[in-house]
Motif scaffolding. Structure first.
Motif, PDB file in Angstrom:
ATOM      1  N   MET B   1     -20.796   5.513   3.424  1.00 42.19           N
ATOM      2  CA  MET B   1     -19.357   5.686   3.603  1.00 42.19           C
ATOM      3  C   MET B   1     -18.827   6.816   2.737  1.00 42.19           C
ATOM      4  SD  MET B   1     -16.452   2.733   3.459  1.00 42.19           S
ATOM      5  CE  MET B   1     -15.168   3.613   2.618  1.00 42.19           C
ATOM      6  N   GLY B   2     -17.976   7.641   3.320  1.00 45.20           N
ATOM      7  CA  GLY B   2     -17.404   8.753   2.573  1.00 45.20           C
ATOM      8  C   GLY B   2     -16.305   8.287   1.642  1.00 45.20           C
ATOM      9  N   GLY B   3     -15.744   9.250   0.919  1.00 47.25           N
ATOM     10  CA  GLY B   3     -14.672   8.914  -0.010  1.00 47.25           C
ATOM     11  C   GLY B   3     -13.382   8.615   0.720  1.00 47.25           C
ATOM     12  N   MET B   4     -12.346   8.335  -0.050  1.00 46.30           N
ATOM     13  CA  MET B   4     -11.059   7.978   0.549  1.00 46.30           C
ATOM     14  C   MET B   4     -10.024   9.089   0.361  1.00 46.30           C
ATOM     15  SD  MET B   4     -10.767   4.041  -0.681  1.00 46.30           S
ATOM     16  CE  MET B   4      -9.289   3.563   0.206  1.00 46.30           C
ATOM     17  N   THR B   5      -9.124   9.151   1.314  1.00 46.13           N
ATOM     18  CA  THR B   5      -8.030  10.111   1.182  1.00 46.13           C
ATOM     19  C   THR B   5      -6.907   9.468   0.364  1.00 46.13           C
ATOM     20  OG1 THR B   5      -6.855   9.332   3.134  1.00 46.13           O
ATOM     21  CG2 THR B   5      -8.524  11.042   3.489  1.00 46.13           C
ATOM     22  N   LEU B   6      -6.012  10.332  -0.107  1.00 42.17           N
ATOM     23  CA  LEU B   6      -4.791   9.881  -0.786  1.00 42.17           C
ATOM     24  C   LEU B   6      -4.079   8.832   0.064  1.00 42.17           C
ATOM     25  CD1 LEU B   6      -2.302  10.270  -2.717  1.00 42.17           C
ATOM     26  CD2 LEU B   6      -1.718  12.302  -1.377  1.00 42.17           C
ATOM     27  N   PHE B   7      -3.955   9.154   1.345  1.00 45.64           N
ATOM     28  CA  PHE B   7      -3.272   8.254   2.271  1.00 45.64           C
ATOM     29  C   PHE B   7      -3.984   6.901   2.351  1.00 45.64           C
ATOM     30  CE2 PHE B   7      -3.101   6.447   6.509  1.00 45.64           C
ATOM     31  CZ  PHE B   7      -1.739   6.220   6.637  1.00 45.64           C
ATOM     32  N   ASP B   8      -5.322   6.939   2.526  1.00 44.88           N
ATOM     33  CA  ASP B   8      -6.102   5.691   2.624  1.00 44.88           C
ATOM     34  C   ASP B   8      -5.884   4.811   1.399  1.00 44.88           C
ATOM     35  OD1 ASP B   8      -7.308   6.421   4.999  1.00 44.88           O
ATOM     36  OD2 ASP B   8      -9.019   7.368   4.002  1.00 44.88           O
ATOM     37  N   LYS B   9      -5.888   5.452   0.244  1.00 44.48           N
ATOM     38  CA  LYS B   9      -5.796   4.664  -1.000  1.00 44.48           C
ATOM     39  C   LYS B   9      -4.460   3.928  -1.070  1.00 44.48           C
ATOM     40  CE  LYS B   9      -8.755   7.835  -3.597  1.00 44.48           C
ATOM     41  NZ  LYS B   9      -8.907   8.669  -4.807  1.00 44.48           N
ATOM     42  N   ILE B  10      -3.386   4.627  -0.745  1.00 40.31           N
ATOM     43  CA  ILE B  10      -2.072   3.972  -0.849  1.00 40.31           C
ATOM     44  C   ILE B  10      -1.921   2.908   0.237  1.00 40.31           C
ATOM     45  CG2 ILE B  10       0.422   4.312  -0.957  1.00 40.31           C
ATOM     46  CD1 ILE B  10      -0.040   7.130  -1.917  1.00 40.31           C
ATOM     47  N   TRP B  11      -2.416   3.236   1.418  1.00 38.14           N
ATOM     48  CA  TRP B  11      -2.364   2.254   2.523  1.00 38.14           C
ATOM     49  C   TRP B  11      -3.086   0.968   2.114  1.00 38.14           C
ATOM     50  CZ3 TRP B  11      -0.196   2.635   7.506  1.00 38.14           C
ATOM     51  CH2 TRP B  11      -0.561   1.622   8.381  1.00 38.14           C
ATOM     52  N   GLN B  12      -4.306   1.153   1.610  1.00 33.63           N
ATOM     53  CA  GLN B  12      -5.120  -0.010   1.253  1.00 33.63           C
ATOM     54  C   GLN B  12      -4.438  -0.864   0.176  1.00 33.63           C
ATOM     55  OE1 GLN B  12      -8.905   0.310  -1.047  1.00 33.63           O
ATOM     56  NE2 GLN B  12      -9.831  -0.158   0.922  1.00 33.63           N
ATOM     57  N   THR B  13      -3.849  -0.194  -0.806  1.00 32.57           N
ATOM     58  CA  THR B  13      -3.186  -0.902  -1.902  1.00 32.57           C
ATOM     59  C   THR B  13      -2.011  -1.748  -1.394  1.00 32.57           C
ATOM     60  OG1 THR B  13      -3.716   0.980  -3.276  1.00 32.57           O
ATOM     61  CG2 THR B  13      -2.120  -0.546  -4.170  1.00 32.57           C
ATOM     62  N   HIS B  14      -1.403  -1.323  -0.287  1.00 33.72           N
ATOM     63  CA  HIS B  14      -0.203  -2.012   0.203  1.00 33.72           C
ATOM     64  C   HIS B  14      -0.474  -2.969   1.356  1.00 33.72           C
ATOM     65  CE1 HIS B  14       1.541   1.117  -2.260  1.00 33.72           C
ATOM     66  NE2 HIS B  14       2.606   0.359  -2.322  1.00 33.72           N
ATOM     67  N   GLU B  15      -1.733  -3.060   1.757  1.00 33.60           N
ATOM     68  CA  GLU B  15      -2.058  -3.907   2.898  1.00 33.60           C
ATOM     69  C   GLU B  15      -2.143  -5.375   2.488  1.00 33.60           C
ATOM     70  OE1 GLU B  15      -6.034  -3.838   4.953  1.00 33.60           O
ATOM     71  OE2 GLU B  15      -4.806  -2.809   6.444  1.00 33.60           O
ATOM     72  N   ILE B  16      -1.242  -6.175   3.014  1.00 33.89           N
ATOM     73  CA  ILE B  16      -1.221  -7.604   2.690  1.00 33.89           C
ATOM     74  C   ILE B  16      -2.303  -8.324   3.504  1.00 33.89           C
ATOM     75  CG2 ILE B  16       0.185  -9.709   2.811  1.00 33.89           C
ATOM     76  CD1 ILE B  16       2.651  -7.709   2.586  1.00 33.89           C
ATOM     77  N   CYS B  17      -2.359  -7.999   4.783  1.00 34.49           N
ATOM     78  CA  CYS B  17      -3.365  -8.579   5.668  1.00 34.49           C
ATOM     79  C   CYS B  17      -3.317  -7.833   6.994  1.00 34.49           C
ATOM     80  CB  CYS B  17      -3.107 -10.072   5.900  1.00 34.49           C
ATOM     81  SG  CYS B  17      -1.477 -10.405   6.575  1.00 34.49           S
ATOM     82  N   GLN B  18      -4.232  -8.170   7.892  1.00 37.63           N
ATOM     83  CA  GLN B  18      -4.200  -7.592   9.236  1.00 37.63           C
ATOM     84  C   GLN B  18      -4.040  -8.728  10.239  1.00 37.63           C
ATOM     85  OE1 GLN B  18      -7.542  -5.101  10.170  1.00 37.63           O
ATOM     86  NE2 GLN B  18      -7.063  -3.611   8.565  1.00 37.63           N
ATOM     87  N   ASN B  19      -3.457  -8.423  11.385  1.00 35.40           N
ATOM     88  CA  ASN B  19      -3.417  -9.433  12.433  1.00 35.40           C
ATOM     89  C   ASN B  19      -4.632  -9.271  13.347  1.00 35.40           C
ATOM     90  OD1 ASN B  19      -2.831  -7.298  14.092  1.00 35.40           O
ATOM     91  ND2 ASN B  19      -0.670  -7.813  14.365  1.00 35.40           N
ATOM     92  N   GLU B  20      -4.715 -10.086  14.376  1.00 33.10           N
ATOM     93  CA  GLU B  20      -5.915 -10.079  15.217  1.00 33.10           C
ATOM     94  C   GLU B  20      -6.176  -8.737  15.882  1.00 33.10           C
ATOM     95  OE1 GLU B  20      -5.472 -13.322  17.895  1.00 33.10           O
ATOM     96  OE2 GLU B  20      -5.530 -14.768  16.247  1.00 33.10           O
ATOM     97  N   GLU B  21      -5.093  -8.018  16.180  1.00 32.95           N
ATOM     98  CA  GLU B  21      -5.269  -6.720  16.844  1.00 32.95           C
ATOM     99  C   GLU B  21      -5.532  -5.596  15.852  1.00 32.95           C
ATOM    100  OE1 GLU B  21      -2.509  -8.579  17.442  1.00 32.95           O
ATOM    101  OE2 GLU B  21      -2.640  -9.185  19.540  1.00 32.95           O
ATOM    102  N   GLY B  22      -5.607  -5.916  14.569  1.00 32.14           N
ATOM    103  CA  GLY B  22      -5.939  -4.891  13.584  1.00 32.14           C
ATOM    104  C   GLY B  22      -4.737  -4.148  13.032  1.00 32.14           C
ATOM    105  N   GLN B  23      -3.538  -4.634  13.339  1.00 35.75           N
ATOM    106  CA  GLN B  23      -2.358  -4.002  12.755  1.00 35.75           C
ATOM    107  C   GLN B  23      -2.176  -4.543  11.335  1.00 35.75           C
ATOM    108  OE1 GLN B  23       1.346  -4.874  14.731  1.00 35.75           O
ATOM    109  NE2 GLN B  23       1.955  -2.728  14.733  1.00 35.75           N
ATOM    110  N   SER B  24      -1.664  -3.686  10.452  1.00 34.53           N
ATOM    111  CA  SER B  24      -1.561  -4.084   9.043  1.00 34.53           C
ATOM    112  C   SER B  24      -0.150  -4.514   8.693  1.00 34.53           C
ATOM    113  CB  SER B  24      -1.944  -2.906   8.143  1.00 34.53           C
ATOM    114  OG  SER B  24      -3.226  -2.439   8.482  1.00 34.53           O
ATOM    115  N   LEU B  25      -0.065  -5.551   7.884  1.00 31.48           N
ATOM    116  CA  LEU B  25       1.212  -5.934   7.289  1.00 31.48           C
ATOM    117  C   LEU B  25       1.263  -5.266   5.920  1.00 31.48           C
ATOM    118  CD1 LEU B  25       3.797  -7.658   7.586  1.00 31.48           C
ATOM    119  CD2 LEU B  25       2.582  -9.519   6.426  1.00 31.48           C
TER     120      LEU B  25
END
Ligand code: SF4
Lengths: 215, 470
Positions: B1-25
């Motif tokens: 797996m490659g490294g993460m982008t600035l965007f990925d890092k902030i997104w991941q930090t703010h992701e509470i959970c995902q629903n069945e279709e893969g959308q993030s809360l």
């Protein structure tokens, strides 16, 4: 929210590209409460000339427009301002589906939040659809389950984010759904606050001026 | 797996959970509200809901405020009503408000950074598409619609599908007279107004590193005009210097702790982007729009396009429509286009540096046409006055106004007359944007100043004062 499954209805061949949300509803109408009905403001400056007279050959001014529920446009529909009023104007006018090769991102999610289907088709299919519509004023059928559009002999597929498809099919409302995730949210906040404590408060005293406004 | 982008890092930090279709809360750190948020507050009221975290929303009056006074005395009833709804709604829900006569008042996207509210790593939203501005400080910030605003007010969270990542990498030195506005118009002209649709943009490269924070704010602001969900620039020492000491920023030890974290958010060296665009700063010239979409932009040395040379019948029709609306002739030199009015304002280009640059060019000249200067915030206005910039504009014959969105969108009545043509430092040249029948040419504040001096669209490079580099 009213679910969207299948719709067969007369359609409007708008045919314009880059119809931004400023055109869909000019800013000056956005002061109005929704209760006045936003349909009257839809594409106002294209529908009416400087003397407020209807522009004779504009699609929405044709007598049949009154019954149309599907709008077909060219690329980049709903770009620009995030104003959800643009969707209110379409919905209040009577539209339930817009077909175009591309949509502004914020517009699409606003549309879904109001039960309006943004159906993405390829540029070529859009042209085929527009010419099929010009041949005869026959209705278009949109099937969200099958993700298919039919008009006369033309049958084309359309794309939509699967999450939005599910929401439209069920007429689900986000806020209710989210409340079901309360435990996850509370657990998240607990960890988040520990890791990033400075994010908790945005400021003290930002409200110092509330009472001074309007003096 | 490659490294993460600035965007990925902030997104991941703010992701509470995902629903069945893969959308993030996603967790929302900061929400900015303005007068237009009344639809969202009405939705809450309809359902009897309250604001879950009032301390994480800040109300600011900007879209409808008058720019000729700091009170509502001469404001018409409907406009007044919209401004008062913001006051009533924020008060009812205990949301802090920066009102019309507050010394911190200004356009939301100017005020956020100015107060230190905007910080790297935060997830910020506002019911306004130019929320992308805040990404210049390394935040993940994007505009949302009224239903989503209601969702944020009720839950402090938001459902989102993850966009893809586009890196716009720019190396080299910008020539004198060329600014962040020109970079933006150049890439949008290249990719199209929907070219970055579905993407989060990260701007990088030596040119970006050299840009001031204010210039970065301009660049990220315009990301939405290329269709992007947001624009971001990784925090660096300049970012920390800018944020440190601002009233809503973390202070003391908390600032140090936050700073270390902020710097760690930069994209990893091996991060993968879904799409890359490379530009050379040397290739970018002062750029203006000629049509009715920000993608219809050309270097000022160019000519109005000819529909006869269009690729397809549809393109020809579209081009002809733009030219008819704008009242232009195919093949006409852009510098032969006369203007009726100038405007320097908006969340794109009304910060102190913008005003300094424009003033340095117009100093000692008279404007050939009337025009308005509306500073991006009351604080920018105060600072400009302390530096005497207001006097330079007034002596040139331009009106020095209070801060607000003003003629960027014309909601407060600051508008062009039908058929009038403006040189404008704003962000949208859409039909009717500056009033019904208005014709807008977008450009940098330096280029607006140059146009004021000659009364025509003008190459600012001809008018650059010695030793000034806009
Ligand atoms: S200045 Fe213009 S673009 Fe910026 S927030 Fe105000 S209306 Fe929107």
């Amino acid at each position: 929210m009213r679910p969207f499954t299948q719709l067969t209805a007369p359609a409007c061949p708008l045919g314009l590209s880059n119809v931004d949300t400023d055109q869909l509803i000019p800013a000056r109408f956005m002061k109005e409460p929704r209760s006045v009905g936003y349909g009257q403001f839809l594409l106002y400056d294209l529908r009416f000339d400087a003397t407020q007279q209807p522009v004779a050959d504009f699609a929405l001014n044709q007598p049949e427009a009154e019954h149309q529920q599907i709008l077909v446009a060219r690329r980049n529909f709903g770009a620009g301002s995030s104003r959800e009023a643009a969707v209110y104007a379409l919905v209040d006018f009577g539209f339930r589906c817009v077909i175009a090769p591309s949509f502004g991102d914020i517009f699409s999610s606003n549309a879904v939040n109001n039960g309006l289907l943004p159906a993405v088709v390829s540029e070529e299919d859009c042209e085929r659809l527009l010419s099929a519509m010009h041949q005869k004023t026959s209705p278009i059928s949109v099937d969200l389950e099958q993700q298919r559009i039919e008009c006369n002999a033309v049958r084309i597929p359309f794309a939509i984010n699967p999450v939005w498809r599910t929401r439209l099919l069920n007429g689900w409302d986000d806020i209710d759904l989210t409340e079901g995730y309360r435990t996850e949210i509370d657990r998240f906040i607990h960890h988040y606050r520990q890791a990033y404590p400075w994010t908790e408060q945005q400021s003290q005293g930002a409200d110092a001026s509330i009472e001074r406004v309007n003096q | 797996m490659g490294g993460m982008t600035l965007f990925d890092k902030i997104w991941q930090t703010h992701e509470i959970c995902q629903n069945e279709e893969g959308q993030s809360l996603l967790w929302v750190d900061r929400h900015l509200a303005h007068e237009g948020s009344f639809h969202a507050f009405n939705k809450l009221a309809e359902r009897g809901l309250s604001v879950r975290h009032p301390e994480l929303t800040l109300g600011i009056a900007d879209h409808y405020v008058p720019t000729n006074a700091r009170n509502l005395i001469n404001v018409n009833a409907k406009t007044r009503n919209v401004i008062e709804q913001l006051i009533d709604n924020t008060r009812a829900h205990h949301v802090p408000l920066i009102g019309l006569d507050d010394p911190r008042q200004g356009i939301v996207h100017v005020v956020g950074p100015e107060l230190g509210l905007t910080q790297p790593g935060l997830l910020m939203v506002c019911g306004d598409s130019h929320t992308s501005t805040h990404g210049a400080l390394g935040a993940l910030a994007f505009g949302i619609g009224a239903s989503e605003v209601a969702h944020v007010l009720a839950t402090q969270t938001l459902w989102q599908s993850k966009p893809k990542c586009l890196r716009i990498h720019i190396d080299g030195e910008l020539a004198p007279g060329v600014s962040a506005k020109d970079i933006a118009l150049a890439w949008i002209a290249r990719l199209g107004a929907d070219g970055a649709r579905g993407y989060a943009i990260e701007y990088s490269g030596s040119t970006i590193a050299e840009l001031s924070i204010e210039a970065r704010l301009t660049l990220c602001n315009l990301s939405i005009e290329g269709g992007a969900r947001c624009g971001m620039i990784a925090a660096d020492e300049k970012t920390l210097d800018y944020i440190g000491g601002r009233p809503m920023a973390p202070q003391g030890k908390a600032f140090e702790q936050a700073s270390a974290y902020w710097l760690s958010l930069a994209s990893d060296a091996d991060a993968r982007f879904d799409l890359e665009l490379h530009l050379a700063a040397e290739d970018i010239a002062p750029t203006v729009t000629w049509g009715t979409s920000p993608e219809e932009a050309l270097p000022i040395t160019g000519k109005v396009p000819d529909p006869a040379q269009a690729q397809s019948a549809e393109a020809r029709k579209h081009l002809q429509d733009s030219l008819d609306y704008m009242g232009l002739t195919p093949g006409q030199a852009l510098t032969d286009i006369p203007i009726n009015r100038v405007f320097i304002g908006s969340c794109t280009n009304a910060r102190i540096e913008d005003l300094r640059t424009a003033a340095s060019i117009i100093k000692g000249h008279k404007s050939k046409v009337p025009g308005l200067i509306s500073p991006g915030s009351t604080e920018v206005k105060r600072q400009a006055e302390a530096e005497g910039l207001d006097q330079i504009f007034i002596e040139a014959g331009l009106e020095w106004r209070e801060s607000g969105c003003s003629m960027c969108v014309g909601m407060n009545g600051d508008q062009l007359q039908p058929g009038e043509r403006s040189a404008s430092s704003t962000n949208r040249n859409f039909k009717g944007r500056q009033g019904p029948g208005s014709r807008t040419h977008l450009m940098s504040p330096a280029m607006v100043a140059a146009a004021a001096i000659t009364g025509y669209l003008t190459d600012v490079r001809m008018l650059l004062p010695e030793e000034v580099t806009p």
